[in-house]
Design an enzyme around this catalytic site. Structure first.
Site, PDB file in Angstrom:
ATOM      1  N   SER A 124       0.715   7.127   1.912  1.00 16.50           N
ATOM      2  CA  SER A 124       1.188   8.493   1.673  1.00 16.50           C
ATOM      3  C   SER A 124       0.841   9.344   2.888  1.00 16.50           C
ATOM      4  O   SER A 124      -0.191   9.118   3.532  1.00 16.50           O
ATOM      5  CB  SER A 124       0.470   9.051   0.434  1.00 16.50           C
ATOM      6  OG  SER A 124       0.516  10.458   0.432  1.00 16.50           O
ATOM      7  N   GLN A 142       9.033  23.615  -3.206  1.00 13.38           N
ATOM      8  CA  GLN A 142       8.436  22.669  -4.159  1.00 13.38           C
ATOM      9  C   GLN A 142       6.910  22.724  -4.191  1.00 13.38           C
ATOM     10  O   GLN A 142       6.279  21.901  -4.843  1.00 13.38           O
ATOM     11  CB  GLN A 142       8.934  21.254  -3.895  1.00 13.38           C
ATOM     12  CG  GLN A 142       8.421  20.612  -2.619  1.00 13.38           C
ATOM     13  CD  GLN A 142       9.180  19.326  -2.309  1.00 13.38           C
ATOM     14  OE1 GLN A 142      10.372  19.326  -2.030  1.00 13.38           O
ATOM     15  NE2 GLN A 142       8.482  18.204  -2.375  1.00 13.38           N
ATOM     16  N   ARG A 197      -0.248  12.170   2.761  1.00 16.71           N
ATOM     17  CA  ARG A 197      -1.488  12.890   2.422  1.00 16.71           C
ATOM     18  C   ARG A 197      -2.736  12.047   2.669  1.00 16.71           C
ATOM     19  O   ARG A 197      -3.834  12.600   2.737  1.00 16.71           O
ATOM     20  CB  ARG A 197      -1.452  13.366   0.969  1.00 16.71           C
ATOM     21  CG  ARG A 197      -0.492  14.531   0.747  1.00 16.71           C
ATOM     22  CD  ARG A 197      -0.654  15.132  -0.640  1.00 16.71           C
ATOM     23  NE  ARG A 197       0.063  16.386  -0.793  1.00 16.71           N
ATOM     24  CZ  ARG A 197       1.265  16.510  -1.359  1.00 16.71           C
ATOM     25  NH1 ARG A 197       1.887  15.445  -1.833  1.00 16.71           N
ATOM     26  NH2 ARG A 197       1.846  17.696  -1.454  1.00 16.71           N
ATOM     27  N   GLY A 222       5.989   3.453   4.405  1.00 13.49           N
ATOM     28  CA  GLY A 222       6.776   3.677   3.181  1.00 13.49           C
ATOM     29  C   GLY A 222       8.154   4.223   3.524  1.00 13.49           C
ATOM     30  O   GLY A 222       9.186   3.715   3.067  1.00 13.49           O
ATOM     31  N   HIS A 223       8.164   5.266   4.371  1.00 16.46           N
ATOM     32  CA  HIS A 223       9.445   5.842   4.804  1.00 16.46           C
ATOM     33  C   HIS A 223      10.276   4.795   5.559  1.00 16.46           C
ATOM     34  O   HIS A 223      11.492   4.717   5.392  1.00 16.46           O
ATOM     35  CB  HIS A 223       9.205   7.034   5.739  1.00 16.46           C
ATOM     36  CG  HIS A 223       8.463   8.176   5.119  1.00 16.46           C
ATOM     37  ND1 HIS A 223       7.254   8.618   5.601  1.00 16.46           N
ATOM     38  CD2 HIS A 223       8.765   8.982   4.070  1.00 16.46           C
ATOM     39  CE1 HIS A 223       6.842   9.656   4.878  1.00 16.46           C
ATOM     40  NE2 HIS A 223       7.734   9.889   3.939  1.00 16.46           N
ATOM     41  N   ASP A 236       6.891   7.794  -5.879  1.00 20.99           N
ATOM     42  CA  ASP A 236       7.169   9.046  -6.593  1.00 20.99           C
ATOM     43  C   ASP A 236       8.150   8.726  -7.722  1.00 20.99           C
ATOM     44  O   ASP A 236       9.302   9.162  -7.704  1.00 20.99           O
ATOM     45  CB  ASP A 236       7.737  10.082  -5.628  1.00 20.99           C
ATOM     46  CG  ASP A 236       6.782  10.365  -4.491  1.00 20.99           C
ATOM     47  OD1 ASP A 236       5.953  11.257  -4.637  1.00 20.99           O
ATOM     48  OD2 ASP A 236       6.840   9.666  -3.458  1.00 20.99           O
TER      49      ASP A 236
HETATM   50  P1  AMP Z   1       7.795  12.267   1.209  1.00 16.56           P
HETATM   51  O1  AMP Z   1       7.979  12.400   2.684  1.00 16.56           O
HETATM   52  O2  AMP Z   1       6.379  11.994   0.801  1.00 16.56           O
HETATM   53  O3  AMP Z   1       8.466  13.358   0.433  1.00 16.56           O
HETATM   54  O4  AMP Z   1       8.560  10.925   0.808  1.00 16.56           O
HETATM   55  C1  AMP Z   1       9.903  10.715   1.138  1.00 16.56           C
HETATM   56  C2  AMP Z   1      10.384   9.484   0.417  1.00 16.56           C
HETATM   57  O5  AMP Z   1       9.587   8.360   0.793  1.00 16.56           O
HETATM   58  C3  AMP Z   1      10.272   9.598  -1.107  1.00 16.56           C
HETATM   59  O6  AMP Z   1      11.412   9.008  -1.709  1.00 16.56           O
HETATM   60  C4  AMP Z   1       9.023   8.820  -1.413  1.00 16.56           C
HETATM   61  O7  AMP Z   1       9.009   8.270  -2.713  1.00 16.56           O
HETATM   62  C5  AMP Z   1       9.099   7.722  -0.377  1.00 16.56           C
HETATM   63  N1  AMP Z   1       7.773   7.155  -0.149  1.00 16.56           N
HETATM   64  C6  AMP Z   1       6.635   7.828   0.159  1.00 16.56           C
HETATM   65  N2  AMP Z   1       5.592   6.973   0.233  1.00 16.56           N
HETATM   66  C7  AMP Z   1       6.080   5.737  -0.038  1.00 16.56           C
HETATM   67  C8  AMP Z   1       5.502   4.432  -0.119  1.00 16.56           C
HETATM   68  N3  AMP Z   1       4.214   4.218   0.100  1.00 16.56           N
HETATM   69  N4  AMP Z   1       6.318   3.397  -0.421  1.00 16.56           N
HETATM   70  C9  AMP Z   1       7.639   3.593  -0.634  1.00 16.56           C
HETATM   71  N5  AMP Z   1       8.248   4.795  -0.571  1.00 16.56           N
HETATM   72  C10 AMP Z   1       7.480   5.850  -0.278  1.00 16.56           C
END
Ligand code: AMP
Length: 282
Positions: A185, A61, A187, A36-37, A150
């Protein structure tokens, strides 16, 4: 790839790049990087001269009872993934570097943050918008990249950018999923094999909603069916299922125009979210 850990160092580098006329694409993350990232990094590469990624698990947060301590962290692995993905600057400040004095100033986006996750995670979005504002002032990006996974966060940041006149363009990228459909994710790493099986019920319920939507306009009926699918899976505890206006995020009883279907479910100790946008073709 340059690794920067101080605010001053990052600000000086951004200023230097700006003076050279380079555009900066910025991807803020909490690390434990995944596909995703990487999709956000790829989009940032395509649209800018340089890509900056931040890796910072932001204590502001997380509410006291939430998973700040146990949130997955893998800084060394993240450096390798980021470098291979073509990141130019990897900004990874410590908590004391970001919050070296008691913070008296916060950024609070109203209304949008009363809905969905905001209704269940006290102070969460205030923590997000405050740290993102700090990161914008440190990295000075031209473009920023967020994920639809998100969705509420992306809407809150969009509104903050408008309201506070940040000269930054925001791009929201589609949710990247595992082969079976589970939204990727950080998580997900905390799920044991049985929990991982149950986690698929989020995606299944969204798909079922998509099937029903062309012929069913009453939100309650769709939500009931989604609830049934999730509750059928062991270890699940629904936090919310909402069908709402995609701009205001307020629940709607009757489906018209563009709607967001958003869910948050606890699977064991892990809280997962997912969503889908749906546009009424009529
Ligand atoms: P995080 O590290 O979870 O805070 O996510 C950082 C960024 O990556 C945020 O803009 C999330 O929406 C995005 N993100 C996390 N998981 C995904 C995913 N599966 N697909 C696309 N973007 C993602």
């Amino acid at each position: 790839m340059e690794i920067i850990t101080t605010v001053k160092g990052m600000q000086a580098e951004s200023k230097r790049l700006q003076q050279l006329g380079k555009t900066i694409g910025f991807v803020p993350t909490m690390g434990a990087l995944h596909e995703g990232h990487l999709s956000l990094i790829q989009a940032a590469r395509n649209g800018n001269d340089l890509v900056v990624i931040s890796v910072f698990v932001n204590p502001l947060q997380f509410a006291p009872e939430e998973d700040y301590e146990t949130y997955p962290r893998n800084l060394e692995g993240d450096k390798i993934l980021a470098k291979n993905a073509g990141v130019d600057i990897f900004f990874a400040p410590s908590v004391s570097e970001m919050y070296h004095e008691i913070q008296y100033t916060f950024v609070d986006v109203q209304r949008l943050t009363n809905e969905l996750c905001g209704a269940h995670r006290q102070g969460h979005f205030k923590g997000v918008t405050t740290v993102i504002t700090k990161l914008f002032n440190i990295v000075k990006p031209d473009m920023v990249y967020f994920g639809q996974k998100d969705y509420q966060q992306s809407q809150v940041i969009k509104k903050m950018i408008k309201d506070l006149n940040f000269n930054i363009k925001i791009v929201v990228m589609p949710t990247v999923r595992e082969k079976d459909g589970l939204a990727i994710s950080s998580r997900n790493r905390s799920l044991n094999p049985n929990e991982r099986k149950s986690a698929l019920s989020l995606y299944k319920s969204l798909n079922r909603a998509k099937e029903l939507l062309p012929n069913e306009r009453h939100s309650a009926k769709i939500i009931k069916e989604m609830r049934r699918i999730i509750e059928e899976s062991p270890l699940t505890e629904i936090e919310y299922i909402s069908i709402c206006n995609s701009i205001t995020l307020q629940s709607i009883p009757y489906i018209e125009g563009e709607v967001l279907i958003a869910i948050a479910v606890r699977i064991g100790k892990t809280r997962l979210i997912d969503n889908m946008l749906w546009i009424n073709p009529l």
